[in-house]
Design a protein around this motif. Structure first.
Motif, PDB file in Angstrom:
ATOM      1  N   ARG A 156     -36.086 -16.743  73.794  1.00 17.84           N
ATOM      2  CA  ARG A 156     -35.666 -17.576  74.830  1.00 17.84           C
ATOM      3  C   ARG A 156     -35.032 -16.814  76.050  1.00 17.84           C
ATOM      4  NH1 ARG A 156     -31.275 -22.233  74.159  1.00 17.84           N
ATOM      5  NH2 ARG A 156     -31.539 -23.417  76.128  1.00 17.84           N
TER       6      ARG A 156
ATOM      7  N   GLN B  17     -41.075 -25.497  73.952  1.00 17.25           N
ATOM      8  CA  GLN B  17     -40.026 -25.188  73.191  1.00 17.25           C
ATOM      9  C   GLN B  17     -38.846 -24.707  73.904  1.00 17.25           C
ATOM     10  OE1 GLN B  17     -40.628 -25.596  69.883  1.00 17.25           O
ATOM     11  NE2 GLN B  17     -38.668 -24.774  69.187  1.00 17.25           N
ATOM     12  N   HIS B  18     -38.677 -24.031  75.093  1.00 15.54           N
ATOM     13  CA  HIS B  18     -37.542 -23.828  75.832  1.00 15.54           C
ATOM     14  C   HIS B  18     -37.018 -25.050  76.344  1.00 15.54           C
ATOM     15  CE1 HIS B  18     -38.650 -19.969  75.117  1.00 15.54           C
ATOM     16  NE2 HIS B  18     -39.346 -19.752  76.294  1.00 15.54           N
ATOM     17  N   LYS B  19     -37.904 -26.039  76.690  1.00 19.71           N
ATOM     18  CA  LYS B  19     -37.446 -27.428  77.328  1.00 19.71           C
ATOM     19  C   LYS B  19     -36.921 -28.273  76.296  1.00 19.71           C
ATOM     20  CE  LYS B  19     -41.155 -27.703  80.783  1.00 19.71           C
ATOM     21  NZ  LYS B  19     -42.104 -28.579  81.192  1.00 19.71           N
TER      22      LYS B  19
ATOM     23  N   LEU C  93     -34.997 -27.094  73.632  1.00 22.58           N
ATOM     24  CA  LEU C  93     -34.002 -26.482  73.154  1.00 22.58           C
ATOM     25  C   LEU C  93     -32.924 -26.898  74.443  1.00 22.58           C
ATOM     26  CD1 LEU C  93     -34.842 -22.877  72.362  1.00 22.58           C
ATOM     27  CD2 LEU C  93     -34.153 -24.752  70.682  1.00 22.58           C
TER      28      LEU C  93
ATOM     29  N   ARG D 143     -30.308 -18.490  80.540  1.00 23.78           N
ATOM     30  CA  ARG D 143     -30.130 -19.600  81.733  1.00 23.78           C
ATOM     31  C   ARG D 143     -29.023 -19.034  82.579  1.00 23.78           C
ATOM     32  NH1 ARG D 143     -29.141 -25.221  80.009  1.00 23.78           N
ATOM     33  NH2 ARG D 143     -27.514 -24.306  78.644  1.00 23.78           N
TER      34      ARG D 143
ATOM     35  N   GLN E  23     -44.696 -22.335  74.204  1.00 25.78           N
ATOM     36  CA  GLN E  23     -43.350 -21.806  74.455  1.00 25.78           C
ATOM     37  C   GLN E  23     -42.615 -22.462  75.387  1.00 25.78           C
ATOM     38  OE1 GLN E  23     -43.911 -17.272  74.784  1.00 25.78           O
ATOM     39  NE2 GLN E  23     -45.012 -17.191  73.076  1.00 25.78           N
ATOM     40  N   GLN E  24     -43.148 -22.676  76.631  1.00 30.40           N
ATOM     41  CA  GLN E  24     -42.397 -23.421  77.612  1.00 30.40           C
ATOM     42  C   GLN E  24     -41.995 -24.732  77.265  1.00 30.40           C
ATOM     43  OE1 GLN E  24     -41.584 -22.223  80.349  1.00 30.40           O
ATOM     44  NE2 GLN E  24     -42.490 -20.210  80.186  1.00 30.40           N
TER      45      GLN E  24
END
Length: 685
Positions: A606, A269-271, A273, A609, A266-267
C-alpha cells in the motif's frame, strides 16, 4: 431406383436368367452391381475351385452359405446366432423365399404376377421379423454388459471395504501422516451438498422450498453456473472486478493456487483501507456503488449489517462476495477434489477463507447443519496441514448436529495418529458421544450396538481422566446438580478447573459454549453419570493413568497458537472471547482480516499517505481526533471517503457540537461538598 432394388422387388436373382449366346462374355456393369459382387469369377462364369454341374450353369453370386438341417429346412436359430449384419441376413431370407418362385416363372413366363406381390409381402414381413429379433438380441447383450460393469464396480468397492475391515480389526496403523488418498476421501465434498436448498427439501419438501423461486428463475440473466451461491436478480450486473486466480505449481498430486488483483482492483483495495480507517460504514457503501463486487468491502459491510441485526442483508452480501470469487476461479481449481490448496499467508486468499466461514455460520443458524459441514470440510481441505481457521475445533460439532456420526468416527480414526485429535477437548468428548448416539440406533445389529456402547464408555472415561475440568461447567450449562460425592471430590472439584493451564481453559470454554446443549438428553446424562463413577473409582484406586494425564496437561497446554485465537474471534462465543489473553485483546482486530499471520506474503504494498495533518499542526490533529473526516483548507479529501470536511466546515461543526454539549450540561447537578465532609468523599462520581 437402381437395378438391384428393382430385381429385389420383382423377386429376381442375378445369374439365373436364361443364357444366350453371349452370356459367358464379360459385360461392363453398373457401380451398384460391381460393389455387390464378391470374389471374381473365372472365365466361364464358374467360381474358383468349383466344378461345373448340369452343363453350363452359373451360380448365384449373391447367395450366402446356409446351414441346413438333415431334412433340408433352414435352421432359423442358426440364422439368429449368425454374427452377420441385418442387411446380409435379409438377403439370405430373400434368396430362400424367391428361388421356387423363380423356377416357376422361368417355365411359365410372366403370367403369375399376383404371386410376385405375395412373395414381396412375405419377404418384407420376414425382413421385419428378422430385424426385430436382432434388436432384441442387441438389447440383451447391452444389458449383460451393463450388469457385468456394475458387478465389477461393486467388486472394487467390496475390495476397499474388505481392506478397511481388515485394518480396523487388526488395529495396526502405520506411523506418520495418512496417505493422500485417504485424506481425499475424508475431505471429499459433493457439489449438491453445497446447496442449502438440497437439505431444506429433505426437511420441508421441494414445493415449500422452490415454490417462490421458480418464477424468479425464468427471469434469470446470469448464464454462468456456480456451486457456492445462486446469483439473484436484485444484485448489480456482474462485470469482472479485476480479481482472478493463478496456478502457482503442482507437485505430489497437489495444485497450489492463489488469487491476484490487477491494478484497478488494487486501487479499489487502497480506497477500502482508507474507508475502514475512517470508521464510517457509509464510506464503504460509496465504494460499493462504483465497485459492487469488491470482496473485502462486502465482508466488512456484512459485519456492520449483522451488528445492526440486519441478518438478511448481511447474508446477501456474503453470497455476493462468494459469487464474485467463484467467477474468478481457475479452470483447474476444484472445490470437491480435496487436492487444491490456497496459502492463507497471502492476503488475497484470506477473503475466500473468511467468506466461506461466514457463509457456514449463516447456514448453521439457518438450520442446515449438513450443508454447513460440507463448507467446513471445504475450508479444511484448502490447507489441512496448517488449518489457519482451526476448523478442527468445529467440525465435530457440525457432524454431531448433522447426525453424521460415522463421518466423525472415521475422521478420528484416520487422523488420530498424525494429528493427535484426542488431545483436543472437543474431540475427546464428541467422539465418545458419537459412539453412544450410534449405539442408540435400533436399525443396527445387536453386536454392533454393544460394541459401540463399550467403545463409547472407554473413550469417555479417558476424556474425563484427561480433562477433569470439563465436567462441572458442563453440568452447570445443562442445569444439572451433581452428586455430593462428585462435587466435593478433589479430582472433579473447583480445583480441577482453576489448576488447568490458560490455553486449555480457552479450549474448554470454546467447546462448552458451542456444544453443551448436545449433552442435555436424559439418556446421555445417565450414561455420563455411570462413567463418572467409574473414573472416581479408578482415581481412588491410584490408577497410574491419572498421574500421567496430569503431567501431560501441565506440559502441553502452555500457549495456544495464533490460529486458535483467530477461530475464537470468528466464533464470537462470549465465554471463549472473554478468556482471550491481553496480548490479543489489545490488538486492533478487523473483520475482513482478523489476526493476520506474522509471516504474511505481500504481492503489492500500500502506498504511504502523506498529509499535512501529520506535519505538526496541533489544531488540525485535535480536529482530526474529533472528526475523522476533517481535512485542512486546500487539502483534498481522502479518495474513497465520502463527506470530507475542510477547515471552515470543521470549525463550524465543532462549534455546534460544543454548543449542544453546553446546552445539555446543568451546573445544578453538581453538589458542593458538605461541611461535615470537606473532602467530598462519596459525593463525587
Amino acid at each position: 431406383m437402381s437395378r438391384r432394388a428393382l430385381r429385389r422387388l420383382r423377386g429376381e436373382q442375378r445369374g439365373q436368367e436364361p443364357l444366350g449366346p453371349g452370356a459367358l462374355q464379360f459385360v461392363l456393369r453398373d457401380d451398384d452391381d460391381a460393389e455387390e459382387e464378391g470374389p471374381k469369377r473365372r472365365p466361364g462364369g464358374r467360381r474358383p475351385g468349383g466344378a461345373a454341374k448340369e452343363g453350363v450353369r452359373v451360380n448365384n453370386r449373391f447367395e450366402l452359405v446356409r446351414r441346413r438341417r438333415p431334412g433340408g429346412r433352414i435352421n432359423t436359430e442358426d440364422l439368429e446366432d449368425d454374427p452377420v449384419m441385418s442387411g446380409e441376413r435379409s438377403d439370405c431370407v430373400l434368396t430362400d423365399t424367391a428361388a421356387p418362385a423363380h423356377k416357376g416363372r422361368a417355365q411359365r413366363g410372366n403370367t403369375e404376377t399376383r404371386r410376385d406381390g405375395g412373395v414381396a409381402k412375405a419377404v418384407s414381413s420376414e425382413q421385419s421379423n428378422a430385424g426385430s429379433k436382432l434388436r432384441k438380441k442387441k438389447k440383451k447383450q447391452k444389458n449383460k454388459k451393463t450388469s457385468t460393469g456394475e458387478t465389477s464396480e461393486n467388486g472394487l468397492e467390496d475390495i476397499d471395504l474388505i481392506l478397511e475391515r481388515i485394518e480396523d480389526s487388526s488395529g495396526l496403523y502405520r506411523p506418520g501422516p495418512a496417505p493422500l488418498s485417504s485424506r481425499k476421501r475424508i475431505l471429499y465434498v459433493e457439489h449438491r451438498h453445497l446447496n442449502p436448498d438440497t437439505e431444506l427439501k429433505r426437511y420441508f419438501g421441494a414445493r415449500a422450498v422452490l415454490g417462490e423461486q421458480r418464477p424468479r428463475q425464468r427471469q434469470r440473466v446470469y448464464p454462468k453456473c456456480t456451486w457456492l451461491t445462486a446469483p439473484k436478480s436484485t444484485w448489480p450486473r456482474y462485470s469482472k472486478p479485476g480479481l482472478f486466480m493463478r496456478l502457482l505449481e503442482s507437485k505430489k498430486g497437489l495444485s497450489f493456487f492463489t488469487f491476484e488483483h490487477n491494478e484497478e482492483y488494487q486501487q479499489a483495495q487502497h480506497k477500502f483501507l482508507v474507508a475502514v480507517e475512517s470508521m464510517e460504514p457509509n464510506n464503504i457503501v460509496v465504494l460499493l456503488q462504483t465497485n459492487p463486487y469488491h470482496v473485502d468491502s462486502l465482508l466488512q459491510l456484512s459485519d456492520a449489517c449483522r451488528f445492526q441485526e440486519d441478518q438478511e442483508m448481511a447474508r446477501d452480501l456474503i453470497e455476493r462476495a462468494l459469487y464474485s470469487m467463484e467467477c474468478a476461479f481457475h479452470p483447474l481449481f476444484s472445490l470437491t477434489s480435496g487436492t487444491c490448496r490456497l496459502d492463507y499467508r497471502r492476503p488475497e486468499n484470506r477473503s475466500f477463507y473468511l467468506a466461506l466461514y461466514k457463509q457456514m455460520s449463516f447456514l448453521e443458524k439457518r438450520g442446515c447443519p449438513c450443508t454447513a459441514l460440507e463448507y467446513c470440510k471445504l475450508i479444511l481441505s484448502l490447507e489441512p496441514d496448517d488449518d489457519p481457521l482451526c476448523m478442527l475445533l468445529l467440525i465435530d460439532h457440525l457432524a454431531l448436529r448433522a447426525r453424521n456420526y460415522e463421518y466423525l468416527i472415521r475422521l478420528f480414526q484416520e487422523w488420530e495418529v498424525h494429528r493427535n485429535l484426542s488431545q483436543l477437548p472437543n474431540f475427546a468428548f464428541s467422539v465418545p458421544l458419537a459412539y453412544f448416539l450410534l449405539s442408540q440406533q435400533a436399525e443396527l445389529p445387536e453386536h454392533e450396538l454393544s460394541a459401540a456402547r463399550e467403545k463409547a464408555s472407554l473413550l469417555i472415561q479417558q476424556a474425563l481422566t484427561m480433562f477433569p475440568g470439563v465436567l462441572m461447567p458442563l453440568l452447570e450449562y445443562c442445569s444439572v446438580r451433581p452428586d455430593a460425592t462428585v462435587s466435593h471430590h478433589h479430582f472433579f472439584g473447583p480445583n480441577a478447573e482453576i489448576s488447568q493451564p490458560p490455553a486449555l481453559s480457552q479450549l474448554v470454554s470454546l467447546y462448552l459454549g458451542r456444544s453443551h446443549f448436545l449433552w442435555k438428553e436424559p439418556t446421555t446424562m445417565s450414561w455420563l453419570e455411570e462413567n463418572v463413577r467409574e473414573v472416581l473409582q479408578a482415581v481412588d484406586a491410584g490408577d497410574p493413568a491419572v498421574d500421567a494425564c496430569e503431567s501431560r496437561r501441565k506440559t502441553l497446554y502452555q500457549c495456544a497458537p495464533r490460529n486458535i485465537y483467530r477461530h475464537v474471534i470468528l466464533s464470537e462465543i462470549k465465554e471463549a472471547v472473554a478468556a482471550l489473553p491481553p496480548d490479543v485483546t489489545t490488538q486492533s482486530v478487523m473483520g475482513f482480516d482478523p489476526l493476520p499471520p506474522l509471516d504474511t506474503i505481500h504481492s503489492y504494498v500500500r502506498p504511504e499517505r502523506l498529509s499535512p495533518v501529520s506535519h505538526g499542526n496541533t489544531i488540525a490533529l485535535f480536529f482530526r481526533s474529533l472528526l475523522p473526516n476533517y481535512t485542512m483548507e486546500g487539502e483534498r479529501p481522502e479518495e474513497g471517503v465520502a463527506g470530507g470536511l475542510n477547515h471552515n466546515q470543521g470549525l463550524n461543526r465543532l462549534m455546534l457540537a460544543v454548543r449542544d454539549m453546553m446546552a445539555n450540561f446543568h451546573f445544578n447537578d453538581l453538589e458542593a461538598p458538605r461541611e461535615d465532609n470537606p473532602e467530598g468523599e462519596g459525593e463525587w462520581d
